[in-house]
Motif scaffolding. Structure first.
Motif, short mmCIF file in Angstrom:
data_model
loop_
_atom_site.label_atom_id
_atom_site.label_comp_id
_atom_site.label_asym_id
_atom_site.label_seq_id
_atom_site.Cartn_x
_atom_site.Cartn_y
_atom_site.Cartn_z
N THR A 136 0.86 -1.18 0.00
CA THR A 136 0.00 0.00 0.00
C THR A 136 0.89 1.23 0.00
OG1 THR A 136 -1.82 1.16 1.12
CG2 THR A 136 -0.22 0.07 2.54
N TYR A 137 0.43 2.28 -0.72
CA TYR A 137 1.28 3.45 -0.89
C TYR A 137 0.41 4.68 -1.13
CZ TYR A 137 5.31 6.13 -2.82
OH TYR A 137 6.29 7.06 -3.06
N ASN A 138 0.48 5.64 -0.22
CA ASN A 138 -0.14 6.94 -0.45
C ASN A 138 0.84 7.74 -1.32
OD1 ASN A 138 -0.71 9.76 -0.24
ND2 ASN A 138 -1.98 9.38 1.56
N VAL A 143 -1.03 -3.89 -5.44
CA VAL A 143 -0.71 -2.58 -4.87
C VAL A 143 -2.00 -1.79 -4.66
CG1 VAL A 143 0.59 -0.45 -5.15
CG2 VAL A 143 1.45 -2.56 -6.17
N CYS A 144 -2.13 -1.20 -3.48
CA CYS A 144 -3.21 -0.25 -3.22
C CYS A 144 -2.60 1.16 -3.14
CB CYS A 144 -3.91 -0.59 -1.91
SG CYS A 144 -4.87 -2.11 -1.98
N LEU A 145 -3.17 2.08 -3.91
CA LEU A 145 -2.70 3.46 -3.92
C LEU A 145 -3.75 4.37 -3.32
CD1 LEU A 145 -1.26 3.71 -7.56
CD2 LEU A 145 -0.01 3.14 -5.46
N GLY A 204 -4.26 0.63 3.61
CA GLY A 204 -4.24 1.99 3.09
C GLY A 204 -3.81 2.98 4.15
N ASP A 205 -4.11 4.24 3.86
CA ASP A 205 -3.81 5.35 4.77
C ASP A 205 -5.00 5.54 5.68
OD1 ASP A 205 -3.24 7.69 6.06
OD2 ASP A 205 -2.92 8.89 4.26
N TYR A 206 -4.87 5.07 6.92
CA TYR A 206 -5.96 5.15 7.89
C TYR A 206 -6.01 6.50 8.60
CZ TYR A 206 -7.19 0.14 7.78
OH TYR A 206 -7.62 -1.11 7.39
N ASN A 207 -4.95 7.29 8.48
CA ASN A 207 -4.87 8.54 9.22
C ASN A 207 -5.18 8.33 10.70
OD1 ASN A 207 -3.98 10.84 7.67
ND2 ASN A 207 -5.80 10.59 6.38
N VAL A 208 -4.63 7.25 11.24
CA VAL A 208 -4.77 6.91 12.65
C VAL A 208 -3.39 6.53 13.18
CG1 VAL A 208 -5.76 5.35 14.36
CG2 VAL A 208 -7.13 6.05 12.38
N ILE A 209 -2.99 7.16 14.28
CA ILE A 209 -1.81 6.76 15.03
C ILE A 209 -2.32 5.90 16.19
CG2 ILE A 209 0.20 7.55 16.33
CD1 ILE A 209 -0.24 10.34 14.96
N SER A 249 6.64 11.20 -2.37
CA SER A 249 5.52 11.40 -1.45
C SER A 249 6.02 11.58 -0.03
CB SER A 249 4.58 10.20 -1.52
OG SER A 249 3.59 10.24 -0.51
N ASP A 250 5.17 12.11 0.85
CA ASP A 250 5.52 12.19 2.27
C ASP A 250 5.24 10.87 2.99
OD1 ASP A 250 2.82 12.66 1.86
OD2 ASP A 250 2.78 14.58 2.91
N HIS A 251 4.68 9.90 2.28
CA HIS A 251 4.51 8.53 2.80
C HIS A 251 5.54 7.61 2.15
CE1 HIS A 251 0.28 8.91 4.50
NE2 HIS A 251 0.40 10.02 3.80
N ALA A 252 5.83 6.51 2.79
CA ALA A 252 6.63 5.44 2.19
C ALA A 252 5.73 4.23 1.92
CB ALA A 252 7.77 5.04 3.12
N PRO A 253 6.05 3.42 0.93
CA PRO A 253 5.26 2.21 0.70
C PRO A 253 5.40 1.22 1.86
CG PRO A 253 6.64 2.76 -1.21
CD PRO A 253 7.10 3.61 -0.08
N VAL A 254 4.31 0.54 2.14
CA VAL A 254 4.26 -0.48 3.18
C VAL A 254 3.85 -1.79 2.52
CG1 VAL A 254 3.29 -1.09 5.44
CG2 VAL A 254 3.50 1.32 4.79
#
Length: 258
Positions: A5-7, A30-32, A146-151, A246-251
Motif C-alpha cells: 500500500t502506498y499513499n 498494490v493499493c494506492l 491503506g492510509d488510515y490517518n490513525v496513530i 511522497s511524504d509517505h513510504a510504501p508499506v
C-alpha cells in the motif's frame, strides 16, 4: 505473494517515483491512495507498461484510490461505502484479486479537530467499521489496507505529547480504531514487529525524514484466514528519501500460498 500500500500524494506528479518503486519492489498487488486525479486522468498506459492492470476511483484535486495487480485479474466488488448517499469523496475501492478480497482505503484526516472535518472522519470510520464487520463473514482471505490517518499508540509516533489534540491521535480516533481491531482483525506490521519503531509518514517540514520524526498511519489489517498466511511485513523507508517523492513510504506484506 507481496501486497503493498502506498499513499502517492498525487499519482501523476509522483509517477516517476511510483514506476521506479514498482520496478524495484515488484509487488503483486498494490493499493494506492491520494491519487489527486479525476477518473479520466489516471495514468493507465504507464501503469500497464509497467506490467500492471488497474481499477481506480478518481476525484479532481483530492482523494482517490486504486488497486493494481500484476498477472492477476482484478474483479471489482465495491467502490464507496454505504450509509451516506451525499458522500462524494473517493476514499474506498474493493476487489477480488487472485482469490483475496482487497479493500483499499483513504480514511479522512479530520483536522482541524474538533470541527466538521473531524465529525466527517468519525462518521466515515463508523461506516467503514460496519462494512468491515460484513467482510469478516466472508469465507475468503481479506486485507484492508491503506492510509488510515490513525496513530494507534504512543509507539507509533515521534514525540506523542505533541499530537494529543491532532485528529490522527485524539482519543475518539484511537477508540474507533481499537473498536475496528476488536472485530477480529490483525495489524500485520505490529504483529510481526511488536516493539519496533516503525513509521510510514514523515512531514515535508522541519527535516522530519532526516530526523526520523515520523508517524505510523498506513496499516494492513488482515482477517483470520489471511493472518495464518502472513510471512513478513515492512516499510520501504528509502523511497521517502527519493527526489520529488511522497511524504509517505510504501508499506508491504508477504503471504504464503494456500
Amino acid at each position: 505473494m507481496k501486497i503493498a500500500t502506498y499513499n502517492v500524494n498525487g499519482v501523476n506528479g509522483r509517477l516517476p517515483v511510483l514506476l521506479r518503486w514498482l520496478e524495484e519492489s515488484a509487488p503483486d498487488i498494490v493499493c494506492l491512495q491520494e491519487l489527486k486525479a479525476p477518473q479520466e486522468k489516471f495514468p493507465l498506459q504507464a501503469i500497464n507498461d509497467a506490467g500492471y492492470n488497474a481499477i481506480w476511483h478518481g476525484q479532481k484535486s483530492w482523494n482517490g484510490v486504486a488497486i493494481l495487480a500484476k498477472n492477476l485479474e482484478i474483479q471489482e466488488t465495491r467502490r464507496g461505502l454505504d450509509g451516506d448517499d451525499e458522500d462524494i469523496q473517493s476514499r474506498y475501492i474493493e476487489a477480488n484479486v487472485g482469490g483475496i478480497i482487497v479493500g483499499c482505503l483513504y480514511l479522512p484526516n479530520g483536522n482541524p479537530a474538533p470541527g466538521p472535518k473531524f465529525d466527517y472522519k468519525l462518521s466515515w470510520f463508523e461506516r467503514f467499521k460496519l462494512h468491515a464487520q460484513k467482510l469478516l463473514t466472508y469465507d475468503l482471505p481479506v486485507v484492508l489496507c491503506g492510509d488510515y490517518n490513525v496513530i494507534p499508540t504512543d509507539i507509533d509516533v515521534y514525540k506523542p505529547e505533541r499530537w494529543i489534540e491532532d485528529a490522527l491521535f485524539r482519543p475518539e480516533t484511537r477508540e474507533a480504531f481499537s473498536g475496528l481491531m476488536q472485530q477480529g482483525w490483525t495489524d500485520a506490521l505490529r504483529t510481526l514487529h511488536p516493539d519496533q519503531k516503525i513509521y510510514t509518514f514523515w512531514d515535508y517540514f522541519r527535516n522530519a525524514y532526516g530526523r526520523d520524526a515520523g508517524l505510523r498511519i498506513d496499516h494492513f489489517l488482515l482477517n483470520p484466514k489471511l493472518t495464518t498466511r502472513l510471512k513478513d511485513a515492512g516499510v520501504d523507508k528509502q523511497v521517502r528519501g527519493w527526489e520529488k517523492t511522497s511524504d509517505h513510504a510504501p508499506v508491504w506484506i508477504t503471504i504464503k500460498k494456500e
